[in-house]
Scaffold this active site. Structure first.
Site, short mmCIF file in Angstrom:
data_model
loop_
_atom_site.label_atom_id
_atom_site.label_comp_id
_atom_site.label_asym_id
_atom_site.label_seq_id
_atom_site.Cartn_x
_atom_site.Cartn_y
_atom_site.Cartn_z
N GLY A 68 -1.19 -12.91 6.88
CA GLY A 68 -2.37 -13.40 7.58
C GLY A 68 -2.66 -14.84 7.23
O GLY A 68 -2.24 -15.33 6.18
N GLY A 120 0.49 -9.09 6.17
CA GLY A 120 0.15 -8.74 7.54
C GLY A 120 1.35 -8.46 8.42
O GLY A 120 1.27 -7.68 9.37
N GLU A 143 0.37 -9.50 -2.54
CA GLU A 143 -1.04 -9.86 -2.74
C GLU A 143 -1.44 -10.01 -4.20
O GLU A 143 -2.47 -10.62 -4.50
CB GLU A 143 -1.94 -8.84 -2.04
CG GLU A 143 -1.92 -8.91 -0.53
CD GLU A 143 -0.70 -8.26 0.11
OE1 GLU A 143 -0.53 -8.40 1.33
OE2 GLU A 143 0.10 -7.61 -0.63
N ASP A 151 -2.92 -4.55 1.64
CA ASP A 151 -3.76 -3.93 2.67
C ASP A 151 -2.93 -3.60 3.90
O ASP A 151 -1.79 -3.19 3.78
CB ASP A 151 -4.97 -4.83 2.98
CG ASP A 151 -4.61 -6.15 3.62
OD1 ASP A 151 -3.50 -6.67 3.35
OD2 ASP A 151 -5.43 -6.69 4.39
#
Length: 370
Positions: A68, A120, A143, A151
């Site tokens: 992202g 992402g 991350e 996520d």
């Protein structure tokens, strides 16, 4: 817009929708406008009876999607210290709705995961019904290095990996190659980087009116037979037993220490993973441990609902902003973590990440009704 859409007409008149991420300079990182545009087009194609199949791919040789676009997100976090910035609520709401729609898409959805497939990008790939990797594929949830947590549905797919490999990959951000992805059921097909056009040509020649699944499987199987000789060696499945032994521990502090012991290992793959983790965010490690435990018995919709809560809380705490500053903005590679000692991260802080920060109904409460 950094996105390109086209519809290709096959020999039987059926159409293939092709969505191309086209932000090559940023390795096709997803911005909020890109997420909205991709969601709108995929929804339209889902309802269009002439569209029989969708291909999702990324432009450029380096990456399908490297995650992202978090810089603008962190700028918003800095402007709203201790709060949830409106952009964060909008971004994660839209991204997780997109990812969930891929998992539940009503038509064959092929994702071409070449090059870097990070964060992402993994959310997009894992949602597809046919996940393709290539010799250039490098998959990871990195991350830990930026103080966020894995996520985009990673709670779902990491918690379902064999043994403690999901925990290890979440804690270390270690990269997987195409063979690893096939081994761990994070990909369905291994094709060569230069076979994409051959795949598209094959899709256009199928008879989409009858025995579609059988024809599609035969096409992919034939293409994979041409590619299999170039599949790289497995990295993580052969190390599973060793990793399971290290991580057969009672809490995340013990897990962190067990992996950290191998920073100077002669096994360079393990040493690199241990180094990445030990320079990463201890708070993230706590979140990884918790999310994997909690996700085992959650539905897919519940996973995204939990992650939405986690993500908004990460935006309220300092680690995410500091990690992005050190890794992506200033690039000094020296994050000053608020909680630098894994053993001193307060339990109350970890638990607070799983508590809602809005009034009333969960913003993603309707996911399971898709």
């Amino acid at each position: 817009m950094n996105l390109h859409f086209e519809e290709l007409t096959g020999t039987d008149g059926a159409r293939i929708g092709v969505a191309t991420l086209d932000a090559e300079k940023s390795l096709n990182a997803l911005s909020l406008p890109m997420i909205h545009a991709l969601s709108d087009k995929l929804n339209a194609w889902a309802k269009d009876p002439q569209i029989v199949c969708v291909l999702l791919r990324g432009n450029g040789a380096k990456a399908f999607c490297a995650g992202g676009e978090v810089r603008s997100l962190v700028e918003a976090c800095r402007a709203h210290p201790g709060e949830v910035p409106p952009l964060a609520a909008q971004f994660f709401n839209a991204e997780y709705r997109l990812d969930y729609s891929l998992h539940t898409y009503p038509k064959p959805l092929i994702c071409w995961g070449h090059g870097y497939v990070l964060g992402g990008g993994m959310g997009l790939l894992q949602g597809a019904s046919i996940r393709i990797v290539t010799p250039s594929s490098r998959l990871a949830m990195p991350e830990i290095s930026i103080g966020l947590y894995p996520d985009v549905g990673a709670s779902w797919f990491l918690s379902r990996l064999p043994g403690r490999l999901g925990l290890f990959l979440g804690l270390t951000g270690a990269h997987m190659n195409g063979r690893d992805a096939i081994d761990l059921d994070l990909a369905d097909r291994f094709l060569l980087d230069d076979q994409q056009q051959e795949l598209i040509d094959g899709l256009l020649q199928l008879n989409w009116q009858e025995q579609t699944a059988m024809q599609l499987n035969s096409l992919l199987k034939a293409l994979q037979q041409e590619a299999v000789a170039q599949m790289p060696e497995a990295q993580w499945l052969p190390r599973r037993q060793q990793i399971d032994e290290w991580l057969d521990v009672s809490d995340v502090t013990c897990a962190w220490k067990a992996i950290s012991l191998h920073r100077d290992s002669s096994d360079l793959l393990i040493a690199r993973a241990a180094k990445t983790m030990s320079e990463g965010s201890p708070l993230t490690a706590h979140l990884v441990w918790e999310q994997i435990i909690r996700a085992r018995h959650l539905s897919l919709a519940e996973v995204f609902q939990m992650e939405y809560t986690l993500s908004l809380n990460c935006c309220r705490h300092p680690e995410f902003s500091e990690g992005v500053r050190a890794r992506l903005i200033d690039k000094d590679q020296k994050p000053h973590w608020h909680w630098p000692d894994i053993a001193r991260v307060p339990d109350a802080v970890v638990e607070a990440h799983f508590h809602k920060v809005w009034e009333g109904r969960h913003p993603l409460a309707d996911l399971s009704s898709y």
